[in-house]
Design a protein around this motif. Structure first.
Motif, short mmCIF file in Angstrom:
data_model
loop_
_atom_site.label_atom_id
_atom_site.label_comp_id
_atom_site.label_asym_id
_atom_site.label_seq_id
_atom_site.Cartn_x
_atom_site.Cartn_y
_atom_site.Cartn_z
N THR A 1 10.23 -10.18 13.06
CA THR A 1 10.88 -10.33 11.76
C THR A 1 10.50 -9.17 10.85
N ALA A 2 9.22 -8.81 10.87
CA ALA A 2 8.78 -7.69 10.04
C ALA A 2 9.53 -6.41 10.41
N LEU A 3 9.70 -6.18 11.70
CA LEU A 3 10.40 -4.96 12.13
C LEU A 3 11.88 -5.03 11.80
N ALA A 4 12.47 -6.21 11.90
CA ALA A 4 13.89 -6.35 11.57
C ALA A 4 14.13 -6.02 10.11
N GLU A 5 13.20 -6.46 9.26
CA GLU A 5 13.34 -6.17 7.83
C GLU A 5 13.24 -4.66 7.59
N ILE A 6 12.34 -4.00 8.28
CA ILE A 6 12.20 -2.55 8.09
C ILE A 6 13.45 -1.83 8.60
N ALA A 7 14.03 -2.33 9.66
CA ALA A 7 15.28 -1.73 10.15
C ALA A 7 16.35 -1.81 9.06
N TRP A 8 16.33 -2.92 8.31
CA TRP A 8 17.30 -3.06 7.21
C TRP A 8 16.98 -2.07 6.09
N VAL A 9 15.67 -1.89 5.80
CA VAL A 9 15.28 -0.95 4.75
C VAL A 9 15.71 0.48 5.13
N LYS A 10 15.62 0.77 6.42
CA LYS A 10 15.99 2.13 6.87
C LYS A 10 17.45 2.44 6.59
N GLN A 11 18.27 1.38 6.54
CA GLN A 11 19.70 1.60 6.26
C GLN A 11 19.93 2.22 4.88
N LEU A 12 18.94 2.09 4.00
CA LEU A 12 19.08 2.70 2.67
C LEU A 12 18.94 4.21 2.76
N GLY A 13 18.55 4.71 3.92
CA GLY A 13 18.36 6.14 4.06
C GLY A 13 16.89 6.52 4.12
N VAL A 14 16.02 5.53 4.31
CA VAL A 14 14.60 5.83 4.44
C VAL A 14 14.34 6.34 5.87
N ASP A 15 13.73 7.50 5.95
CA ASP A 15 13.46 8.13 7.25
C ASP A 15 12.02 7.79 7.65
N ILE A 16 11.85 7.07 8.74
CA ILE A 16 10.50 6.70 9.16
C ILE A 16 10.20 7.38 10.49
N ARG A 17 9.16 8.21 10.50
CA ARG A 17 8.80 8.93 11.73
C ARG A 17 7.49 8.37 12.26
N CYS A 18 7.59 7.57 13.31
CA CYS A 18 6.40 6.95 13.89
C CYS A 18 5.70 7.92 14.83
N ASN A 19 4.52 7.53 15.31
CA ASN A 19 3.71 8.38 16.19
C ASN A 19 3.49 9.76 15.60
N THR A 20 3.45 9.81 14.26
CA THR A 20 3.29 11.09 13.58
C THR A 20 2.12 10.96 12.60
N GLU A 21 1.03 11.60 12.95
CA GLU A 21 -0.17 11.47 12.12
C GLU A 21 -0.33 12.70 11.24
N VAL A 22 -0.35 12.43 9.93
CA VAL A 22 -0.56 13.53 9.00
C VAL A 22 -1.99 14.04 9.18
N GLY A 23 -2.13 15.36 9.20
CA GLY A 23 -3.45 15.96 9.43
C GLY A 23 -3.66 16.31 10.89
N ARG A 24 -2.82 15.75 11.76
CA ARG A 24 -2.92 16.10 13.17
C ARG A 24 -1.57 16.66 13.63
N ASP A 25 -0.50 15.83 13.50
CA ASP A 25 0.83 16.29 13.91
C ASP A 25 1.53 17.08 12.81
N ILE A 26 1.16 16.79 11.58
CA ILE A 26 1.71 17.50 10.43
C ILE A 26 0.53 18.00 9.62
N ALA A 27 0.51 19.28 9.31
CA ALA A 27 -0.61 19.81 8.53
C ALA A 27 -0.46 19.38 7.07
N ILE A 28 -1.60 19.00 6.48
CA ILE A 28 -1.56 18.52 5.09
C ILE A 28 -1.01 19.58 4.15
N ASP A 29 -1.47 20.83 4.31
CA ASP A 29 -1.01 21.91 3.43
C ASP A 29 0.49 22.12 3.55
N ALA A 30 0.96 22.08 4.80
CA ALA A 30 2.39 22.30 5.02
C ALA A 30 3.20 21.19 4.36
#
Lengths: 441, 442
Positions: A184-213
């Motif tokens: 249910t929690a995931l279904a609700e988030i799928a609905w939130v994503k329809q608003l145009g919210v971009d969610i990138r999972c398996n992406t760790e800030v500081g490791r996969d994305i540099a903080i400065d960048a």
């Protein structure tokens, strides 16, 4: 939406089940429709409670859902997981009439499920016309989702970076399963994503994305990172097989078939006195555990857990071992076999141990719910970001931090509150970001 | 247990509660089961030339989740063969000699036809007759029912025809779909009617189907106006009954009261306003015959608590019904809020502020509660706050003594009485003073 096929899974039936239409109408019509209603003020997201309830009464379900969700985008989750007894329902004037308060949580679920878990007709909310600006959100828990949903409607490109493989944070992985299941929690988030919210999972800030960048690429950053796990309490034997972080235990039972995580025949000790500890007691009992002990070093009156949840845990058979301090986990062949505790006594200064009062609880599992750590190391990587003495991010009431482009909200600021608080903080931060970026234009 | 035996224009029944002529009295089986349950009488579903009904027949008005506050129907008179009904009337009377069986009649406006049906009903064993001059739908298109009741001359004429042959008491059932019920009641009396029964149903469209926007009850996509009844019509019925009870020309005419009776309290009101028997339909259509137990029990207990008989209750409220012009304009009441009982819902404030006379002050106190109080200078004593308050005995209307003698509009306009000052007088005085100060010196 959960696996209800096996024996123990039946114990996880909804705590606040969905009303059918007639029951909802009766309950909705019971609401007095107060002037300056106290339930609205008791809601961290200020949902117009009598407003949405009277819309249910008039069968204006679209309007009812809109009223809730424009105040709180995770209104369907909050309908289930909010401690309504402490919030809106606790403030209901019907208490003064010695009547049951209006079942606001269940009515909210009735209104929002119909939209969030599969609505019909035109979308209730849409992404605003793009304004060319983008905001990065670190984490995809309730605070970030509350912030991102608001930003998307204002025309921002809102990108959530989530290190886990699924979004939602504790709302997905940490809510007691009888309140809301994982799907249910995931279904609700799928609905939130329809608003145009971009969610990138398996992406760790500081490791996969540099903080400065990230700080350079985005017009603003929102930190909705929550808290860390529950660390060792520093007693011998914590390395034994069977000693676990309570949150890992809850996440596991939510994401795996209940039979695979069954505790039938086992005994469990939960350490701590807060709401997470109580959730663990209740759920361990419902997974079939023989004995479930809640071990807390102070008296019951000092427990942080809500009274109604303590009651639920007791009804589920939880055994409250009060004024007891764990001193060692005992084991055989590398596995937990017991928990050694000593009695404590409350004093003016706090509490003290009672010499010679040691006793052993025969248990197979020890769950730590003694408070989540702060992600101090990670936060330290943001130059100039001020933390308070407890490791919480310092922010004003709109979530602005000591760093110009960085806002924050949720548990990393509060130290651990409800989903509804995190959503409210995220939403306030979104408006603060919007104000800032509009001015900067 | 109070004696509830009733004599309505010569029709005797063990209690004043009759089933109205309607679906609950369609068959002898239903009526016998009703008598077993405790009903005092039944008005048989209207006999006449057999008709054919539509399938979809009833529509309901639900209010705030409460089902069937109003009910309408497009069902016509009996659709069973006359011989079957007559045979069953005989059977019921044989088995229940002490219960009242009144037979409702409706035939074309033809003297012989009326004579025939009256004789058939009486020969079958009817204790009384009810002339259906009230049905507002379907039958009225064929010149019967309300088409008769809406024209006093027709009402009188047909009543006369019936009285030429009737041996049992004749009640004339009146339609509320008229401008002034007194003309219809006078015509019934002049025609020789032994009493009247009212109200029949009110012309209505109960509502639309929200998917198709077709009127309910929907018949293959169409609808037709129906007859409206149920709890929501009671106030209309009470008024019409009181009008007949206070009209010089119909004073004392026996009345069988009908219209939304849903409880023993409703029956007390109907009887206190002059009804002898009380007819019930919608309540039974909703909950079945069993409701009679509390209707009788509640009425009996009410009478016992007051050491009152049913005869003493009858019409007792009529002397209190007056013209507005006779009411005392110097009777002052103000709302009083019991702060101990108040739960802080603020409903009195918002009702008074937006819907009435801006006489309640509201503020949010430090503890977060809404505090309300009445401003005596502004309160006109309209009652609205006490009507919306959800708490028993929290807002009461209390009489404020004045030094002024009672004064009605009649007396005031004749110059024989003095009005006490009104709350708005102060305001007007202030406005007048303000205007004077603003006006340029001349």
């Amino acid at each position: 939406m959960s696996d209800k096929s096996s024996g123990v899974s039946a114990n996880f039936a909804d705590y606040k089940p969905l009303f059918d239409r007639n029951a909802a109408l009766v309950e909705a019509n019971r609401c007095l429709n107060c002037y300056d209603a106290p339930c609205i003020r008791a809601c961290p997201t200020s949902i117009n409670v009598p407003g949405f309830i009277k819309k249910i009464a008039s069968d204006n379900m679209r309007g009812s859902a809109r009223l809730i969700l424009e105040a709180n985008i995770l209104g369907a989750s909050c309908a289930r997981v909010c401690p309504t007894q402490e919030l809106c329902e606790g403030a209901c004037v019907l208490h003064d009439l010695h009547e049951e308060p209006i079942s606001i949580g269940r009515l909210q679920r009735y209104a929002t499920d119909q939209v969030v878990l599969g609505g019909k007709g035109a979308a209730l909310f849409t992404q605003g016309p793009t304004n060319g600006k983008k905001v990065a959100l670190v984490g995809a828990g309730p605070a970030s989702l509350g912030c991102a949903a608001e930003l998307a409607q204002l025309g921002y490109e809102a990108v959530c970076f989530e290190k886990a493989d699924q979004p939602g944070g504790l709302n997905s992985f940490g809510i007691a399963d009888y309140k809301m299941d994982y799907e249910t929690a995931l279904a609700e988030i799928a609905w939130v994503k329809q608003l145009g919210v971009d969610i990138r999972c398996n992406t760790e800030v500081g490791r996969d994305i540099a903080i400065d960048a990230m700080l350079a690429d985005y017009d603003a950053v929102f930190l909705g990172i929550g808290l860390d796990g529950v660390g060792p309490i520093g007693i011998p034997g914590e390395e034994l097989d069977g000693v676990r972080d309570c949150l890992e235990f809850i996440a596991e039972l939510k994401t795996q078939p209940k039979d695979d995580v069954s505790l039938v025949g086992k005994s469990v000790a939960v350490l701590g006195g807060g709401n997470t500890a109580i959730d663990a007691v209740t759920q361990a009992a419902r997974l079939g555990a023989k004995h479930v002990y809640l071990v807390y070093r102070r008296t019951q009156a000092a427990m942080g857990a809500y009274k109604h949840e303590q009651e639920l845990a007791r009804k589920d058979g939880g055994i409250f071992v009060m004024e007891a301090q764990p001193v060692a986990v005992l084991g055989t062949s590398g596995k937990v076999s017991g928990l050694k505790c000593t009695r404590t006594r409350v004093t003016d200064a706090g509490f003290e141990y009672i010499a010679g009062s040691e006793f052993v609880l025969e248990v197979d599992v020890v769950l730590r719910a003694t408070g989540q750590s702060k992600l101090v190391e990670f936060l330290g990587r943001f130059d100039g970001l001020k933390l308070d003495s407890k490791g919480r991010v310092e922010a004003d009431e709109n979530g602005r931090t000591s760093v110009e482009k960085i806002w924050t909200g949720g548990d990393c600021v509060s130290g651990g509150k409800e989903v509804v608080n995190a959503v409210a903080e995220g939403k306030r931060a979104a408006h603060s970001i919007h104000e800032y970026l509009q001015g900067a234009r | 247990m109070a004696d509830l035996k009733t004599n309505t224009a010569g029709i005797l029944s063990p209690n004043p509660f009759w089933l109205a002529s309607a679906p609950p009295t369609n068959t002898g089986d239903q009526i016998m089961r009703a008598f077993d349950a405790g009903w005092g009488g039944a008005v048989w579903k209207t006999l006449g030339q057999p008709i054919v009904n539509t399938w979809s027949r009833y529509g309901a008005l639900d209010i705030n989740g409460v089902k069937i506050m109003g009910l309408n129907n497009i069902e016509l008179i009996t659709d069973r063969p006359l011989e079957v009904n007559l045979r069953e009337i005989t059977e019921v009377k044989k088995r229940y000699p002490n219960h009242a069986v009144i037979v409702s009649l409706m035939v074309e406006a033809n003297r012989e036809a009326w004579h025939t049906i009256v004789k058939q009903a009486e020969d079958a064993g009817a204790d009384g007759l009810e002339l259906n001059f009230g049905c507002p739908h379907g039958m009225s298109e064929r010149g019967m029912g309300a088409a008769v009741g809406q024209v006093p001359e027709y009402t009188q004429q047909i009543t006369e025809w019936v009285k030429e042959v009737a041996k049992t008491p004749v009640l004339v059932k009146l339609t509320p779909n008229i401008a002034d019920i007194r003309y219809a009641a006078r015509a019934a009396k002049q025609g020789g009617g032994d009493g009247v029964s009212l109200i029949n149903t009110i012309n209505s469209i109960i509502g639309l189907d929200f998917d198709t926007l077709a009127p309910r009850p929907t018949v293959n996509g169409w609808g037709s106006h129906g007859g409206y009844c149920g709890p929501a019509v009671k106030p209309i019925a009470l008024n019409m009954i009181s009008q007949i009870g206070t009209d010089d020309e119909t004073l004392g005419l026996p009345i069988s009261g009908i219209g939304g009776v849903s409880s023993w309290q409703d029956a007390v009101e109907f009887i206190a306003l002059g009804s002898t028997s009380v007819q019930v339909c919608t309540l039974v259509m909703h909950y079945g015959f069993r409701v009679i137990e509390d209707l009788c029990d509640g009425l009996s207990n009410y009478l016992d608590e007051r050491n009152m008989t049913l005869d003493e209750l009858r019409g007792v409220a009529l002397p209190r019904i007056h013209h507005w012009k006779e009411l005392d304009l110097n009777y002052v009441v103000n709302a009083s809020i019991n702060q101990e009982e108040c739960i802080g819902c603020g409903l009195c404030y918002t009702a008074c502020e937006d819907g009435a006379h801006q006489a309640i002050h509201s503020e949010r106190r430090a503890d977060g509660r809404t505090f309300v109080e009445v401003m005596p200078d502004a309160c006109v004593g309209c009652n609205l706050c006490s009507l919306v308050c959800p708490v028993d005995n929290c807002i009461t209307m209390i009489q404020i003594p004045t030094d002024y003698a009672p004064c009605s509009w009649e007396q005031h306009s004749a110059g024989t009485g003095t009005l006490a000052p009104r709350p708005q007088d102060k305001l007007y005085a202030q406005l007048a003073t303000a205007k004077k100060e603003e006006a340029p010196a001349t």
